[in-house]
Design a protein around this motif. Structure first.
Motif, PDB file in Angstrom:
ATOM      1  N   ILE A 144       0.986  -1.114   0.344  1.00 22.81           N
ATOM      2  CA  ILE A 144      -0.103   0.056   0.078  1.00 22.81           C
ATOM      3  C   ILE A 144       0.872   1.543   0.111  1.00 22.81           C
ATOM      4  N   HIS A 148       0.904   4.186  -3.101  1.00 20.81           N
ATOM      5  CA  HIS A 148       0.562   5.832  -2.247  1.00 20.81           C
ATOM      6  C   HIS A 148       1.965   5.893  -1.068  1.00 20.81           C
ATOM      7  N   LEU A 561     -20.995  -7.253  -4.248  1.00 23.85           N
ATOM      8  CA  LEU A 561     -19.863  -6.095  -4.535  1.00 23.85           C
ATOM      9  C   LEU A 561     -20.786  -4.874  -5.261  1.00 23.85           C
ATOM     10  N   LEU A 565     -21.649  -1.222  -4.569  1.00 17.84           N
ATOM     11  CA  LEU A 565     -20.454  -0.311  -5.955  1.00 17.84           C
ATOM     12  C   LEU A 565     -21.542   1.265  -6.626  1.00 17.84           C
ATOM     13  N   ARG A 566     -22.362   0.540  -7.456  1.00 17.56           N
ATOM     14  CA  ARG A 566     -22.982   1.228  -8.362  1.00 17.56           C
ATOM     15  C   ARG A 566     -24.363   1.246  -7.870  1.00 17.56           C
TER      16      ARG A 566
ATOM     17  N   PRO B  14     -21.189   5.279 -10.927  1.00 13.91           N
ATOM     18  CA  PRO B  14     -20.921   4.664 -10.993  1.00 13.91           C
ATOM     19  C   PRO B  14     -21.607   3.277 -11.678  1.00 13.91           C
ATOM     20  N   THR B  17     -18.152   3.350 -13.809  1.00  8.80           N
ATOM     21  CA  THR B  17     -16.932   2.837 -13.725  1.00  8.80           C
ATOM     22  C   THR B  17     -16.545   1.676 -13.917  1.00  8.80           C
ATOM     23  N   VAL B  60     -11.394  -8.011  -1.880  1.00  8.75           N
ATOM     24  CA  VAL B  60     -11.648  -7.132  -0.947  1.00  8.75           C
ATOM     25  C   VAL B  60     -11.395  -5.912  -1.669  1.00  8.75           C
ATOM     26  N   SER B  61      -9.743  -5.357  -2.476  1.00 13.87           N
ATOM     27  CA  SER B  61      -8.970  -4.593  -2.961  1.00 13.87           C
ATOM     28  C   SER B  61      -9.898  -3.936  -3.741  1.00 13.87           C
ATOM     29  N   LEU B  62     -10.893  -4.658  -4.223  1.00 14.88           N
ATOM     30  CA  LEU B  62     -11.582  -4.165  -5.562  1.00 14.88           C
ATOM     31  C   LEU B  62     -12.515  -3.225  -5.362  1.00 14.88           C
ATOM     32  N   TYR B  63     -13.172  -4.040  -4.286  1.00 16.79           N
ATOM     33  CA  TYR B  63     -14.397  -2.574  -3.178  1.00 16.79           C
ATOM     34  C   TYR B  63     -13.963  -1.624  -3.009  1.00 16.79           C
ATOM     35  N   TYR B  64     -11.796  -1.531  -2.535  1.00 11.78           N
ATOM     36  CA  TYR B  64     -11.590   0.255  -1.585  1.00 11.78           C
ATOM     37  C   TYR B  64     -11.518   0.725  -3.178  1.00 11.78           C
ATOM     38  N   ASN B  66     -12.400   0.188  -5.948  1.00 10.65           N
ATOM     39  CA  ASN B  66     -13.210   0.914  -6.604  1.00 10.65           C
ATOM     40  C   ASN B  66     -14.516   2.382  -5.499  1.00 10.65           C
ATOM     41  N   SER B  67     -14.587   1.532  -4.529  1.00  7.65           N
ATOM     42  CA  SER B  67     -15.177   3.000  -3.692  1.00  7.65           C
ATOM     43  C   SER B  67     -14.127   4.351  -3.462  1.00  7.65           C
ATOM     44  N   LYS B  70     -15.478   7.096  -5.909  1.00 14.37           N
ATOM     45  CA  LYS B  70     -17.016   6.370  -6.250  1.00 14.37           C
ATOM     46  C   LYS B  70     -17.270   8.309  -5.365  1.00 14.37           C
ATOM     47  N   PRO B  97     -17.999  12.374  -0.951  1.00 15.52           N
ATOM     48  CA  PRO B  97     -19.018  12.191  -0.248  1.00 15.52           C
ATOM     49  C   PRO B  97     -17.556  11.127   1.152  1.00 15.52           C
ATOM     50  N   VAL B 102      -7.757   9.106  -1.469  1.00  9.41           N
ATOM     51  CA  VAL B 102      -6.241   9.539  -1.647  1.00  9.41           C
ATOM     52  C   VAL B 102      -5.479   9.044  -3.210  1.00  9.41           C
ATOM     53  N   TYR B 150      -5.241   2.554  -5.876  1.00 10.47           N
ATOM     54  CA  TYR B 150      -5.455   2.147  -4.945  1.00 10.47           C
ATOM     55  C   TYR B 150      -6.553   1.188  -4.621  1.00 10.47           C
ATOM     56  N   PRO B 151      -6.138   0.713  -3.256  1.00 12.11           N
ATOM     57  CA  PRO B 151      -4.273   0.509  -2.598  1.00 12.11           C
ATOM     58  C   PRO B 151      -3.258  -0.548  -2.793  1.00 12.11           C
TER      59      PRO B 151
END
Lengths: 654, 311
Positions: A144, A148, A561, A565-566, B14, B17, B60-64, B66-67, B70, B97, B102, B150-151
């Protein structure tokens, strides 16, 4: 934009991740590699701290060559897994010297993950498993960091931990559902540890050298209670051929045909550490085997494959048994070389002529051992040409293999079928669970004689010389000055001491871990799903079913998921949202608000531009100002505001 | 003015995306495959565990990832006009929001961006991005792509948002030798212009701060009529007309460039100037607004429909 000091810090983190990943390998590396690593890592950290220039390309290339040459020459002819480990270690010291770009950093991180998985192939213990999570946690935090730059390591560690914890449930599902196969894809190269333990030749000193070895041979979990110590003879190898000096296994006996009569059956599960041979250990006398095992006619359990990785197998044994008739092929258990050891033969012949039956001969022989000044020692004198004569009449000092082989020799000379059995005796009983740990120093050798009425009978001459051996383990019966350090340290007589309790607790945890985790394989997966109600006999069908289930779960997970996300973020600020909607409506009729423009100003602008809607706008604005700036929190006002905005339609007023 | 302006604020959609592995992502997937095959071959449960742990962490990182992009909203966009060949600088105000974002890359869709931004949730984040212009006219740099890896750097999520960006591009100025001779404007047949200037007395007006002391009517002041200023009609006398037809060259673009240079010079000299183009005449004036109006006419000259995507 990345400041040089940040860059240096990042390099430091990368080296740190490599070191953390390499730690489990360190014990199995040659000493010079350890020293090499410490010096170069020290240099790396010093150079980062003092901002020295990194060594030139030529220095790096020559270091690489020296390192590889060193590894190859120290590993000799054989390329073992220790060789690969050494190469990995050398690379961890050299790779950081050439890190320049983001790509180099990413590759280094992937390399660290690779080192982690390499360490798992050395050991699957609980400690290594826990450490694996720690390594992944650290390496991911550095990953990470690389993506970053400039962030604080602390927050990266937090995110890394968070993702790790969130990944946990999915990992467990994947672990349970991923179909396991029997055997391997293309064979397995032997592990680093050369087979410790027995070989197929038993000569004096073979067993006694094992007493210095603390390694675990196998673990046993009993389904009921642990049998009494005098029954804990773990049978492994039967030596039927004697060449005058050494005992050999000889040709492999055929599989056992007739089932053994017996009683006092006992069920247990053994987890055998790899020993690169095919023999399996079981309590005297094993009567049931698994699919991959056979019971040979000499009543030893044998695996079809060499044990190259930890093997787990259930066994049923009879503690009391009668093996019945002798087989024709067992004639070899009477064979002796034509000449040699004349005095021993003479003694046996004397017993035979004076005794009515074999039982009496056996008793006389045992009497001989207990009445003459025999002693039990780890340091027997070297035996000369006639080893049996020498031992029986001269030195009279020896370890269990001396007694077993001498006894078997005497029996054969007296025309009683006999053979030497090697295995283990006793084991460490763990007070925190119904299991035992059998280590190499529990190795033992004893004798079997065949009697017409009882079949093969176990006779342990050592028990006459050192009666405590059975009760107290390998240290029992040995003179104190003989005891090696490793046994002196392992004095478990005081179970109350905190260290011992901790030791046994840790062992018990390890054992549970091994049973529940490391033991989870083809058979366990099969029975796990049978218990859940999926009874699929064909392994291909099961594998397909498992894979489809896995795919289904993963697809479901992804859909969830994606849905999450959507979904357009509903900002928690309802007031702001409504206000933006209001501004958008105004924009449609050509009134746009400067982002910096406050509501009061905006109202003024609207009044001049579109006096027709001024009334409505005024009302909405008053509500907005109330909600936003006067800290009005009443939900009716908020609703009223939302409502007005919704009904606001400037176009119709134009 | 332009009806198809997107309504700001506009948030990343979204539903549009996307997320795909980066080249490191593919490399990592390869590593995971090797790990899996090794674990299968050796039936190593700990190997399986690590492989599945890393795979799960990737998922799980996919979610991070994408968000992380978002809900990013563009609240406003601003661009100052530039001259052809210069970089058009767009300043975006971006809001996010929830939590801070980052390592966000914001760039024109056809360009790469190497500087990641940190977007703070509590603030109006200002982001400047520039793109080289080529021709005069209305410059449309195209859509904006917002992306992040990221991440872990193994997945890249991106979304493209069309802000209908545009920026006025004036012709590239050519500064020819040019001085404002009196009567220069007379030559071009502008009948109303005369060199009467300060002589024509127009009347008296209330004194305004900044009026020349020479023009104060001392007579009236001494007569007790207050501070009055004598007004002269000098508006025509100091004004010039920058004229398309007076230029010797034939090439349209060169002509426009020369006119542009003239306007800039006149503006810098604080002159009042008008502009005469075929079909258009702009009355003399001064100030930034006037300058912009004149230059805009040049940039759109015979070119009203030029809405070209310049690259």
């Amino acid at each position: 934009m990345i400041k040089p000091e940040n860059e240096n810090k990042e390099l430091g983190y990368l080296v740190g991740a490599l070191i953390v990943a390499l730690v489990p390998h360190i014990p199995s590396l040659p000493i010079w590699i350890d020293i090499w690593c410490f010096i170069l890592w020290g240099y790396l950290f010093a150079s980062l701290w003092k901002k020295w220039k990194q060594p030139s390309r030529w220095v790096r290339i020559s270091l690489t060559c020296i390192g590889i040459a060193g590894v190859l020459s120290s590993s000799g002819q054989q390329i073992s897994s220790a060789t690969y480990q050494s190469l990995l270690a050398i690379m961890t010291t050299l790779k950081p010297m050439e890190i320049r770009s983001h790509r180099d950093k990413m590759v280094t991180i992937f390399f660290a993950y690779f080192i982690i998985i390499a360490s798992l192939f050395q050991s699957e213990s609980l400690l290594i498993s826990l450490y694996m999570f720690f390594s992944v946690f650290v390496t991911t935090a550095v990953l990470i960091q690389v993506n970053h730059p400039g962030n604080r390591l602390q927050s990266n560690l937090r995110l890394s931990g968070k993702i790790l914890v969130q990944a946990f449930p999915l990992m467990v599902i994947l672990f349970l559902l991923f179909p396991r196969i029997e055997g391997s894809l293309w064979g397995i190269t032997p592990g680093s540890s050369a087979s410790s333990g027995f070989s197929d030749i038993l000569s004096p000193g073979n067993v006694s050298r094992l007493i210095l070895n603390n390694q675990i041979a196998f673990r046993v979990r009993f389904s009921k209670t642990i049998p009494r110590p005098e029954f804990l003879y773990w049978r492994g190898i039967v030596f039927s051929e004697f060449d005058g000096r050494n005992w050999k296994t000889g040709t492999q006996p055929p599989p056992l045909k007739n089932p053994v009569q017996g009683k006092n059956a006992i069920d247990y599960q053994i987890r055998l550490e790899p020993h690169q041979n095919r023999w399996l250990f079981a309590l005297d006398l094993p009567v049931s085997g698994q699919k991959n095992e056979i019971i040979l006619a000499d009543h030893t359990l044998r695996s079809w494959h060499k044990i190259r990785k930890t093997a787990q197998y259930p066994v049923t044994s009879y503690l009391e048994y009668n093996t019945g008739q002798i087989h024709p092929w067992e004639k070899i258990t009477l064979a002796l070389p034509g000449t040699g050891n004349p005095k021993a033969r003479e003694l046996a012949e004397k017993w035979r002529s004076e005794s009515k039956n074999p039982e009496e001969i056996i008793r006389r022989a045992l009497d001989y051992f207990s009445s003459e000044p025999f002693s039990y020692t780890l340091k027997p004198p070297l035996l000369k040409q006639h080893v049996m004569d020498d031992f029986l009449f001269q030195s009279r000092r020896g370890y269990c293999e001396h007694y077993a082989s001498a006894f078997a020799f005497l029996m054969r000379a007296a025309d009683i079928p006999s053979r030497v059995v090697a295995g283990y005796l006793g084991g460490e009983r763990n007070p925190y669970g119904d299991f035992m740990v059998i280590r190499q120093y529990h190795a033992h050798a004893w004798t079997e004689v065949w009697l017409a009425s009882r079949g093969w009978v176990r006779v342990d001459p050592t028990s006459l010389i050192a009666p405590d051996r059975i009760e107290l383990g390998p240290a029992g019966g040995l003179p104190v000055e003989d005891l090696p350090d490793n046994l002196l340290e392992r004095d478990f007589s005081e179970l109350n001491s905190a260290y011992n309790r901790l030791y046994f607790f840790w062992e018990a945890l390890n054992n549970q871990w091994d049973i529940w985790f490391s033991g989870y394989s083809y058979l366990e997966q099969k029975s796990f799903f049978e218990r859940l109600g999926f009874n699929l006999q064909s392994s291909w069908k099961r594998a397909t079913a498992l894979l489809s289930l896995l795919m289904l779960l993963l697809t479901g997970f992804f859909l969830l998921l994606v849905r999450k996300l959507r979904k357009v973020t509903t900002s928690p600020d309802i007031v702001q949202e409504a206000y933006e909607k209001f501004c958008i409506k105004l924009q449609r009729i050509g009134i746009s608000r400067d982002p910096a423009q406050g509501p009061v100003d905006f109202v003024k602008q609207i009044r001049t531009l579109k006096p027709g809607i001024a009334m409505q706008v005024d009302e909405i604005m008053k509500l907005y100002i109330k909600l936003r700036y006067a800290n009005e929190t009443a939900s009716e006002i908020r609703k009223q505001f939302q409502d007005r905005v919704r009904r606001f339609d400037p176009k119709s007023r134009e | 003015m332009v009806s198809n302006d997107p309504i700001l604020p506009i948030a990343l959609n979204p539903k549009k995306t996307y997320i795909l592995p980066t080249r490191f992502g593919y490399l990592f997937i390869l590593l995971l495959l090797i790990m899996l095959i090794g674990s299968v071959n050796y039936n190593n449960n700990l190997g399986f565990l690590l492989t599945f742990l890393l795979s799960s962490m990737c998922i799980v990182s996919l979610y991070y990832t994408n968000s992380n992009i978002k809900g990013i909203r563009f609240v406003s966009v601003r661009a100052e006009p530039v001259f052809a060949g210069d970089s058009a600088m767009f300043e975006f105000t971006v809001k996010v929001p929830g939590s801070n974002r980052v390592s966000i890359f914001v760039h024109f869709s056809d360009q790469l961006d190497l500087n990641p931004e940190t977007l703070y949730a509590t603030e109006n984040n200002r982001i400047r991005r520039s793109k080289i212009t080529v021709r005069r006219g209305i410059f449309r740099p195209g859509a904006i792509t917002v992306s992040t890896v990221y991440p872990f750097g193994i997945f890249r999520a991106w979304s493209t948002v069309s802000l209908n960006l545009k920026c006025d591009v004036y012709p590239k100025p050519i500064f020819s030798s040019f001085d404002f001779q009196p009567g220069y404007s007379e030559q071009n047949g502008n009948a109303t212009s005369s060199r009467s200037g300060a002589e024509d007395f127009q009347g008296l007006a209330e004194y305004q701060p900044g009026d020349s002391l020479q023009h104060i009517s001392w007579k009236k002041l001494s007569a007790g009529q207050g501070l009055l200023t004598k007004k002269f009609d000098d508006s025509i006398g100091n004004s010039i007309v920058i004229n398309w037809f007076s230029l010797p060259t034939q090439d349209t673009e060169t002509k426009l460039s020369i006119l542009c240079g003239m306007i800039l010079k006149a503006h810098r000299m604080n002159l009042e100037y008008g502009l005469r183009l075929p079909g258009t005449t702009i009355n003399p004036g001064s100030g930034n607004q006037h300058r912009h109006r004149c230059l805009q006419h040049l940039s759109l000259f015979q070119n009203e429909s030029i809405d070209h995507d310049q690259t």
